[in-house]
Design an enzyme around this catalytic site. Structure first.
Site, PDB file in Angstrom:
ATOM      1  N   ASP A 143       0.880  -1.331   0.003  1.00 45.77           N
ATOM      2  CA  ASP A 143       0.162  -0.035  -0.163  1.00 45.77           C
ATOM      3  C   ASP A 143       0.861   1.140   0.120  1.00 45.77           C
ATOM      4  O   ASP A 143       1.927   1.111   0.521  1.00 45.77           O
ATOM      5  CB  ASP A 143      -0.937   0.051   1.334  1.00 45.77           C
ATOM      6  CG  ASP A 143      -1.888   1.182   1.366  1.00 45.77           C
ATOM      7  OD1 ASP A 143      -2.235   1.650   0.207  1.00 45.77           O
ATOM      8  OD2 ASP A 143      -1.801   1.696   2.474  1.00 45.77           O
ATOM      9  N   ASP A 155      -1.409  -0.944   6.130  1.00 50.61           N
ATOM     10  CA  ASP A 155      -1.723  -0.525   7.514  1.00 50.61           C
ATOM     11  C   ASP A 155      -2.992   0.126   7.701  1.00 50.61           C
ATOM     12  O   ASP A 155      -3.359   0.462   8.865  1.00 50.61           O
ATOM     13  CB  ASP A 155      -0.525   0.567   7.701  1.00 50.61           C
ATOM     14  CG  ASP A 155      -1.418   1.873   7.114  1.00 50.61           C
ATOM     15  OD1 ASP A 155      -1.774   1.784   6.121  1.00 50.61           O
ATOM     16  OD2 ASP A 155      -0.984   2.864   7.616  1.00 50.61           O
ATOM     17  N   ASP A 174      -7.022  -2.304   3.903  1.00 55.03           N
ATOM     18  CA  ASP A 174      -6.138  -3.332   3.525  1.00 55.03           C
ATOM     19  C   ASP A 174      -6.316  -4.724   4.047  1.00 55.03           C
ATOM     20  O   ASP A 174      -5.954  -5.615   3.549  1.00 55.03           O
ATOM     21  CB  ASP A 174      -4.713  -3.233   3.919  1.00 55.03           C
ATOM     22  CG  ASP A 174      -3.965  -1.717   3.255  1.00 55.03           C
ATOM     23  OD1 ASP A 174      -4.421  -1.446   2.040  1.00 55.03           O
ATOM     24  OD2 ASP A 174      -3.584  -0.867   4.027  1.00 55.03           O
TER      25      ASP A 174
END
Length: 837
Positions: free
Chosen positions: A522, A721, A725
């Site tokens: 990410d 995080d 996700d």
């Protein structure tokens, strides 16, 4: 719960303002205060851990009775909580209460009287229609709880357990059996192994009495504690799928039954097999210790699986439990969230979470959608714009029309994705079960063959020799070292990983991470800091950059927008103290204007400049270049003239570039998947040399990307995080969560990097590879000693050399393999993790 009173005045009103403290702040185990370990406060090492205290008084209390301050019981769910690391704490009427989750704390605060005396409400039952499945065989599905017909393990619910479902009954049962097994095994070991270390307990007690004491101690362990293992072993035989449970059942049962016969009918055994005091050796301690060791591994595994359920509950906690419904007559009523129907109007006040998916019908505000998109900058919302349940309304009041409720909301779909992904991940059968499929039948065949051969051609008494040969074969194949091979390596690796800032959820994560070839990362909070920062101040027309920034920061100090916070913080970091602004006005979606130091100032985007009649076309190329670098540009107007612009960006972490290079050097393909816009994402990817970019991607898209790559044969790791996700982290072969991120991301992941440092992935990869090599070596030791000893125990050397391996020697060989496994696993403490091999 702890009712100890102290002389401190903190938390007078019963609230702990540090309950959600950063990961580098720990809690004083005595008074519950959060303590910064770097602040020079008193500390003390105990039991291999360092405890920090707010004062010398708390430290002295801890030193006097440490066991009183190590753990506490959550008054809501009954789980045990570590006081020094508890994230959730509440003080009520002088008593301290610790909680396993924010949900339990909220329930307690709502009705302390219902929980404080330990009178917890009965656990909520699973929803009607819940199906159950086996964690080892996901294809097994039942409409009621029970045991798996294939392996005998307890079936687990496929649905989402209620928040008040209580702890896993199997975990509670196995924990109780573990304590009983351990309590009885320790004196058994002392009695049987004492003479080897100079403690002649058997001589003091007398050999016959010692044997009977061993029988009394071992019987509850084997006939009560080990019953679940025997059920699983029986199921593996019935279903013709020999595994570790088969070995454990045979090993424990054989050692115990042989020892019972030796204790009750020693006359059946020839004189050559008698030991000290003319007694036949017994192996009760072997049977009991095997059971206790296996329970240790089972309890650790069940606790890890229980944490995956808390990940789903953490997601559900993001949705508010009530909503303010706007009725047809204009009145407003607070109702439960499940009472809201499609088409109804709901009011959302500043600071509240949006209850369901819908669209804005009245009002303007900014909404923090980072839990869905990962984008740290809140989004402007006006009439007609879509809003998502679980996101946070920042500074304005909105009236919205409900469009999706219940299971149809985005948050509910994320919950479902996480739940299904976790269930679909069948545990690795591992080398133990694969080899057991061959090893177990071979051992049984060898034992039967030894019994048959000795009973026909052996010396007198033939049947006694036949029995001893068969027993020796089964004892030497007893899986004591096999039970230690994986848990010992994992235990050492877990401790080493924690020291290096890598938290490991289970052995499966380590094994899979050693084989990963594709890494999805990410952007926000993983590659970048996750917080906008001031990057550029460009003055025009003769004004100094200091003056431009002071006027801008003075105006923005009156704004609640996150970009304003970045500008004010940037000015203060440069030593500029903003002054007060007057006549402040915010124009939603455009910018702000007012007076700073008595000077008219305006700040905003191109739309704001159009409203003010300011031409910014000459700056188009310069602004485009900054935007291509992933920056947000805001123009500044002073006294009606364009005076310059400032830029804000979510900056790349300092350690990210080196980590990306190290992972590339290891042959990993790196893909960025982010909910941010494509221009910003490509700017970050270009600067880091990332192989592929997937931008403007929602949670479903991230999970779909993981599924797509796995379908092509890739072994995928996902690093992220945020809440957005979580589905991808759960679906990936290995999920890697940044410890600075959301709790649900950490719960959904197999690995967590405590410092949020991408270099931790490099260290984790090296540790995973070293651990899997260590486990393979351990299995070689475990099977090697036993496989070599089986033919010796069967008596293949007797016709030539007259040598016969007694059960006592077989037990010694079994112990030697265990010692080898433990010694080899300890080498993991010294593995270098700075480079990838």
């Amino acid at each position: 719960m702890d009712s100890t009173h102290d002389h401190h005045n903190h938390e007078e009103h019963g609230h702990d303002h540090g309950a959600d403290a950063a990961a580098d702040v720990v809690r004083d185990p005595v008074c519950g205060m959060t303590v910064d370990p770097k602040a020079g406060k008193p500390s003390l090492q105990y039991g291999g851990h360092v405890y920090h205290f707010c004062s010398d008084g708390c430290r002295r209390k801890f030193e006097a009775a440490p066991q009183d301050y190590l753990t506490a019981t959550d008054p809501v769910c009954g789980m045990t909580v570590d006081r020094a690391t508890a994230k959730h704490f509440h003080k009520h009427e002088g008593e301290k209460f610790y909680f396993c989750s924010a949900g339990c704390k909220t329930k307690f605060e709502a009705d302390p009287a219902a929980y404080r005396d330990g009178d917890r409400p009965a656990p909520e039952p699973m929803p009607k229609g819940t199906l159950y499945t086996c964690p080892m065989h996901p294809e097994v599905i039942s409409d009621h709880p029970g045991d798996c017909p294939k392996c005998g393990m307890a079936l687990e619910p496929m649905g989402i357990p209620p928040a008040d479902a209580g702890p896993n009954p199997e975990l509670v049962d196995f924990t109780r059996r573990l304590w009983v097994s351990a309590a009885l095994s320790i004196p058994l070991l002392a009695l049987s192994m004492g003479p080897m270390i100079g403690l002649p307990l058997r001589d003091w007690i007398g050999e016959p009495q010692a044997t009977w004491i061993e029988l009394l101690l071992a019987t509850p362990v084997v006939l009560w504690a080990a019953l679940p293992f025997f059920r699983r072993a029986f199921a593996s035989l019935v279903n013709r799928s020999p595994n570790m449970w088969t070995l454990i059942g045979l090993g424990v049962g054989t050692a115990y039954l042989y020892s019972v016969v030796a204790a009750m009918a020693p006359g059946l055994f020839p004189h050559t097999f008698r030991g000290h005091g003319d007694a036949v050796p017994v192996y009760f301690e072997a049977a009991a210790v095997i059971v206790a060791l296996v329970f240790v591994g089972q309890v650790l595994e069940l606790k890890a699986r229980e944490r995956t359920g808390s990940a789903i509950r953490a997601l559900l906690d993001l949705a508010p439990k009530t909503a303010r419904r706007v009725n047809a007559d204009g009145s407003e009523t607070d109702v439960a969230i499940d009472e809201i129907r499609v088409g109804e109007s709901v009011r959302v006040r500043p600071g509240e979470r949006i209850p369901i998916d819908g669209s804005v019908s009245e009002g303007q505000s900014t909404v923090d959608e980072s839990m869905i998109t990962g984008e740290p900058i809140p989004v402007e919302k006006r009439t007609g714009d879509a809003v998502t349940g679980g996101t946070i309304n920042k500074n304005g009041t909105l009236v919205m029309i409900a469009e999706k409720v219940g299971a149809d909301t985005t948050l509910s779909r994320i919950v479902d994705l996480v739940a299904r992904a976790q269930r679909s991940r069948a545990p690795i059968q591992g080398a133990v079960d694969r080899v057991s499929a061959i090893f177990v039948p071979a051992v049984i065949a060898a034992a039967v063959m030894a019994f048959v051969v000795w009973s026909f051609v052996g010396p007198e008494p033939r049947m006694a020799h036949a029995l001893l040969a068969a027993v020796a074969v089964l004892i030497i194949a007893c899986p004591c070292a096999l039970g230690l091979a994986t848990p010992m390596s994992i235990m050492i690796a877990t401790g080493r990983g924690a020291h290096e800032g890598v938290l490991i959820k289970d052995a499966e994560a380590l094994e899979r991470f050693a084989r990963v070839d594709t890494l999805i990362v990410d952007k926000t909070g993983t590659l970048t800091e996750g917080k906008p920062r001031l990057t550029d101040v460009v003055p025009l027309g003769g004004i100094s950059d200091t003056r431009l920034l002071k006027l801008t920061a003075s105006l923005e100090r009156a704004s609640e927008h996150p970009l304003a916070e970045a500008i004010v913080s940037g000015a203060q970091e440069r030593g500029i103290d903003p002054s007060d602004a007057s006549d402040f006005e915010a124009r939603t979606g455009k910018g702000v204007l007012g007076k700073a130091d008595g000077t008219p100032v305006a700040l905003g985007n191109a739309a704001m400049m159009d409203d003010l009649g300011i031409d910014v076309t000459p700056l188009a190329e310069q602004v485009r270049s900054l935007r291509d670098d992933g920056k947000t540009v805001m123009f500044v107007v002073v006294d009606g003239r364009l005076a310059g612009f400032v830029a804000v960006a979510d900056q790349i972490k300092q350690t990210t570039a080196a980590a990306i290079k190290a992972l590339h050097d290891n042959g990993l393909t790196i893909i960025m998947a982010t909910g941010d816009n494509e221009r910003t994402a490509r700017a970050v990817a270009k600067s880091l040399g990332i192989d592929e970019v997937r931008a403007d991607i929602l949670p479903e898209g991230k999970k779909a990307l993981v599924d797509e790559l796995r379908a092509k044969g890739a072994v995928v790791a996902m690093a992220g995080d945020g809440v957005n996700d979580a589905p991808a982290l759960a679906a990936a072969d290995v999920g890697i969560a940044m410890g600075t991120g959301a709790d649900v991301a950490m719960e959904s992941a197999g690995l967590t990097l405590v410092k949020g440092d991408l270099n931790g992935i490099v260290r984790a990869r090296r540790l995973a590879m070293a651990t899997m090599l260590n486990i393979r070596q351990n299995l070689t030791f475990a099977f090697g000693y036993n496989a070599l000893g089986v033919p010796l125990a069967a008596g293949v050397l007797y016709p030539v050399f007259g040598l016969l391996l007694s059960p006592m020697i077989a037990a010694a060989a079994m112990s030697l393999s265990s010692v080898s496994v433990i010694a080899n696993a300890l080498r993991l403490r010294f593995v270098k993790l700075q480079e990838i091999a």
